[in-house]
Design an enzyme around this catalytic site. Structure first.
Site, PDB file in Angstrom:
ATOM      1  N   HIS A 146       0.859  -1.192   0.000  1.00 39.91           N
ATOM      2  CA  HIS A 146       0.000   0.000   0.000  1.00 39.91           C
ATOM      3  C   HIS A 146       0.892   1.237   0.000  1.00 39.91           C
ATOM      4  O   HIS A 146       2.034   1.207   0.462  1.00 39.91           O
ATOM      5  CB  HIS A 146      -0.910   0.012   1.232  1.00 39.91           C
ATOM      6  CG  HIS A 146      -0.156   0.043   2.522  1.00 39.91           C
ATOM      7  ND1 HIS A 146       0.414   1.192   3.042  1.00 39.91           N
ATOM      8  CD2 HIS A 146       0.143  -0.949   3.388  1.00 39.91           C
ATOM      9  CE1 HIS A 146       1.021   0.916   4.174  1.00 39.91           C
ATOM     10  NE2 HIS A 146       0.872  -0.383   4.406  1.00 39.91           N
ATOM     11  N   GLU A 162      -1.193  -6.286   7.431  1.00 42.52           N
ATOM     12  CA  GLU A 162       0.117  -6.047   8.028  1.00 42.52           C
ATOM     13  C   GLU A 162       0.244  -6.864   9.318  1.00 42.52           C
ATOM     14  O   GLU A 162      -0.761  -7.335   9.869  1.00 42.52           O
ATOM     15  CB  GLU A 162       0.256  -4.538   8.313  1.00 42.52           C
ATOM     16  CG  GLU A 162       1.544  -4.118   8.989  1.00 42.52           C
ATOM     17  CD  GLU A 162       2.785  -4.592   8.269  1.00 42.52           C
ATOM     18  OE1 GLU A 162       3.259  -5.707   8.578  1.00 42.52           O
ATOM     19  OE2 GLU A 162       3.312  -3.871   7.417  1.00 42.52           O
TER      20      GLU A 162
END
Length: 187
Positions: A10, A84
Site C-alpha cells: 500500500h 500487516e
C-alpha cells in the site's frame, strides 16, 4: 500467454509518515501516499490485471482503488491474510519513542521473526497466515491462466517475496518494500 503476479505494498499511510507502529490500525493514505498510489497506477496501467487482492484496511483499498481506475474490469477480493503484522501493544506508538525508552526492546520486536510484541504477532506468525494465501494464489494463477495484482501489508509482502524469490528468512527480514513501485513475477 504468460501469467503474472504484480505485488505491491500500500502507498504511504498517515501512520507511516509519522513513523508509528501501524499494524492493524486503519489510517488513510497520506498526501504523499495518494501521489504514490497514482504513480503506481501509472506504472501498472498497461498490465493485464484480471483479479486484485487486498486486505480490508483503508490504506490498501485506497491504493487498489487508484490502480483499478485503469482496470475497471478487475474483480477485487478482500483477504484478511494480507494484513500487516499485528503489533499489539506497540500499535499507535512512535518508533522513536520506543527506541528512546528501550532500544533493546525496540530491536527485539521491530523485525523479529520469532518474538511477537505483547498482544501482537512475530513475523513467523505472519508467515503462517500468509503462506496458505500464497499457495492458493499460485494454484489459481496457474489453473485459471490469469494475471493478478496483490496489495499487501509490508510484512505480508515480505513473506510472499520470500517464496517467489527463494529468499532465506534473514534475507526476507532485510527487505524494504517501496510505496511507489511494484514487483512482477511470471508464473
Amino acid at each position: 500467454m504468460s501469467n503474472f503476479i504484480y505485488l505491491f505494498r500500500h502507498a504511504e499511510s498517515e501512520d507511516n509518515r509519522q513513523h508509528i507502529f501501524c499494524g492493524w490500525r486503519d489510517p488513510e493514505l497520506s498526501e504523499k501516499g495518494r501521489l504514490d498510489a497514482q504513480e503506481l497506477a501509472e506504472l501498472l496501467k498497461d498490465k493485464d490485471i484480471t483479479l486484485s487482492y487486498t486486505p480490508p484496511l483503508t490504506r490498501n483499498q485506497e491504493t487498489v482503488r487508484e490502480i483499478l481506475k485503469y482496470h475497471p474490469e478487475s474483480k477485487v477480493v478482500i483477504d484478511e491474510r494480507l494484513k500487516e503484522r499485528r503489533y499489539g501493544d506497540l500499535q499507535g506508538r512512535r518508533h522513536l519513542d520506543l527506541m528512546k525508552e528501550n532500544l533493546i526492546l525496540y530491536l527485539s520486536y521491530h523485525r523479529s521473526y520469532d518474538v511477537p510484541p505483547p498482544g501482537g504477532e512475530s513475523i513467523r506468525m505472519v508467515e503462517e497466515r500468509v503462506k496458505p494465501f500464497y499457495d492458493e494464489l499460485i494454484q489459481k494463477v496457474r489453473k485459471q491462466k490469469i494475471s493478478v495484482a496483490v496489495c499487501a501489508g509490508n510484512n505480508a509482502m515480505r513473506v510472499i517475496r520470500k517464496y517467489l524469490e527463494g529468499l532465506t528468512v534473514e534475507e526476507m527480514l532485510k527487505i524494504e518494500n517501496p510505496y511507489d513501485n511494484y514487483f512482477e513475477y511470471e508464473i
